[in-house]
Enzyme design. Structure first.
Site, PDB file in Angstrom:
ATOM      1  N   TRP B 100       0.823  -1.208   0.000  1.00 10.20           N
ATOM      2  CA  TRP B 100       0.000   0.000   0.000  1.00 10.20           C
ATOM      3  C   TRP B 100       0.856   1.257   0.000  1.00 10.20           C
ATOM      4  CZ3 TRP B 100      -4.514  -0.377  -1.960  1.00 10.20           C
ATOM      5  CH2 TRP B 100      -5.140  -1.622  -1.924  1.00 10.20           C
ATOM      6  N   ASP B 172      -1.899   6.737   6.085  1.00  8.31           N
ATOM      7  CA  ASP B 172      -2.925   5.802   5.609  1.00  8.31           C
ATOM      8  C   ASP B 172      -3.203   4.844   6.768  1.00  8.31           C
ATOM      9  OD1 ASP B 172      -4.482   3.842   4.520  1.00  8.31           O
ATOM     10  OD2 ASP B 172      -3.150   3.383   2.840  1.00  8.31           O
ATOM     11  N   LYS B 196     -12.862  -1.730   6.537  1.00  6.92           N
ATOM     12  CA  LYS B 196     -12.190  -2.647   7.440  1.00  6.92           C
ATOM     13  C   LYS B 196     -12.759  -2.487   8.856  1.00  6.92           C
ATOM     14  CE  LYS B 196      -8.591  -2.102   4.132  1.00  6.92           C
ATOM     15  NZ  LYS B 196      -8.438  -3.423   3.522  1.00  6.92           N
TER      16      LYS B 196
END
Lengths: 361, 361
Positions: B100, B172, B196
């Protein structure tokens, strides 16, 4: 009290769709999972998004050389993405028919390297009509001609799609997608926020002819039609639940008889209201008769205080979200596909009663 | 069969949240409308989005000088929006900790006028550890230092937030938001895809310190933090239903005792699995012990055929989405806030049984 929801969007959804979504919310088809909990890469979810696409293809008769994308950001993000993908270094032609067209124009002008030209406008009469577009007005080297097929706020709509030669038409169809008899072949790109005729807000449908997909990458993969198309809308996690609801709406529409059948019903509903307006001495439609929208119908008394009284009494009777947009005033009835005919009948009866009680002016 | 959903996202949601959503799906609190059908400008919906923000502020102890935004496009769109808003004409520092972080770096490099510098990386050991960051490594003129607090795929996490001086940290936090004891004050900007620990996919939370809001407009209002903040996330129609579910999740979490309580539960769940891995002769964790994630836990046997056998048998027992990401292989258990402890206990028991049956290697 029966509630009728005239909201311009997010808007009323078909009751059978909501009931089905409710029944399987916690446990989708025996999976012991909610659709919200499913990996977007699972086979179970893959079937949902593929079915949604296939159903939309059937309903709109989308040819094979068009990609169907489920994106995020609403029409507002498309206002920027479209010039960014299609018109950098080129001319982009726009038709200015109202509040939403203006936003599209403003966003296109802010994209570096795009030469925006407004080729026609109805701003001179507060956007109460659709200006005529002829082939002679179109620079055949332009990247596209942008139109707003239905202006949600102004309540005007293109009854037919103009002939612009070989220049692709790009259309914001947010408020009359699946409520028209246009041919997809007449467009290069169609886009629509879902929250009127498709499903919940948070998903945007883009239908793009393959030859219009950009060859040069856009700086952000999320804003790049070619990337999104190459990944079948799964470049990142899509709005999975909103797409699932859209699928249920498409199934409902197919079962009902498809787009032709719903269009017939939509026209009947709109006619009921327009007939009442035309027969009234109190209410009038502010828009040009030939350009009337069947999905968004503004009407006014011409007296702000009376409009306000009408809106207050209507709300008390369960007619929700009837208040007109501030730029038009008065009232606005949004009659999307899922809006029941009984609601229009009830509104028309209420209008008659109100007119009787509030006399001729 | 009891199903345990180890999906990395979209992921398991709290059962009481799903049941509440189900109960009020068709008729929200006597309104005769679904939340999906409500105008985003209605007072009823306004209360929902305001409550969502207020609850998140409480749960994360977000100071008043931070704006909370509910946007679209996932972390992937933030990868582009953040450099576009914060770093044009400046240097942006990135820490490369995995799949990511790499995407964030790649997107930042594609934004014109941003000077991207990767100040630390753990790519040399396939992202199995968090590299050390010291103040001396930070150019104090940089726009920000970007970190990925938890790598969903690699399974490593920042246990503490490094001291980088006065340069804002941009994080993030998609896969460990509401599952950590970080202080919001230590960040300039936090962003997270909802799918999530927050709710359904399709909504992205951005928490931004007000002094970092851009003064120069961004070409697209949808990509402009200042525009979104000035409009309280209502510049256009937000993903209304996804935000409503997020609100229910926040309520559930508050009732449970808040972030400290869930963090305790998360740590207990993770410890159960790590203890089983550490005690096993068959399974091992591929990551550095000090950097272990508590939300995403990869484990491998070191034998691809055996991993495959485990995954197949596990799936047959109702352990869904345990298969590891292709870049790491083996298995991955994502144990977000809503994942039940019983599911970890069941997995651990199954791992023991599998190890007994498949012998020492």
């Amino acid at each position: 009290m029966t509630v009728y929801n005239f909201s311009a969007g997010p808007a009323v959804l078909p009751k059978p769709v909501l009931e089905k979504a409710q029944a399987e919310l916690v446990n989708y088809q025996g999976s012991e999972m909610s659709v919200m909990e499913m990996s977007h890469r699972s086979s179970l979810y893959d079937q949902i998004i593929k079915d949604a696409e296939q159903l939309l293809r059937e309903l709109m008769a989308i040819p094979d050389n068009y990609k169907v994308l489920f994106l995020q950001g609403g029409a507002s993000l498309q206002f920027s993405m479209i010039p960014l993908n299609l018109a950098v270094g080129k001319k982009a032609l726009y038709v200015n028919t109202g509040a939403w067209a203006k936003k599209a124009i403003s966003a296109a002008k802010a994209v570096a390297g795009v030469d925006v030209e407004v080729i026609a406008s109805s701003e001179d009469q507060n956007f109460t009509y659709i200006p005529e577009i002829t082939k002679e007005m179109i620079d055949q080297d332009a990247a596209y001609v942008h139109i707003t097929t239905n202006e949600t706020i102004g309540g005007i709509a293109f009854q037919t799609i103009p002939d612009v030669g070989d220049v692709p038409i790009v259309a914001d169809m947010s408020s009359n997608i699946l409520a028209n008899d246009y041919n997809v072949e007449d467009f290069g790109l169609i886009y629509a926020g879902a929250q009127k005729n498709i499903g919940p807000s948070g998903v945007t449908v883009v239908i793009i002819r393959e030859d219009l997909l950009n060859e040069e990458p856009i700086f952000s993969p999320m804003l790049d039609f070619a990337v999104q198309a190459a990944n079948d809308s799964l470049y990142n996690t899509p709005p999975t639940y909103a797409i699932y609801i859209a699928k249920l709406v498409f199934e409902w529409l197919k079962e009902l008889g498809g787009t032709q059948e719903i269009l017939k019903q939509d026209r009947d509903k709109a006619q009921l209201l327009y007939d009442a307006i035309d027969a009234s001495q109190l209410f009038k439609s502010p828009v040009n008769q030939a350009d009337r929208s069947i999905t968004n119908i503004p009407f006014i008394t011409g007296d702000e205080a009376l409009d306000k009284k009408f809106n207050q009494e209507a709300l008390a009777q369960g007619f929700q979200n009837l208040k007109g947009h501030r730029s038009v005033g008065g009232m606005r009835a949004s009659l999307y596909n899922a809006f029941p005919k009984e609601g229009v009948e009830a509104l028309v009866a209420f209008m008659k009663k109100f007119e009787e009680e509030n006399g001729e002016r």
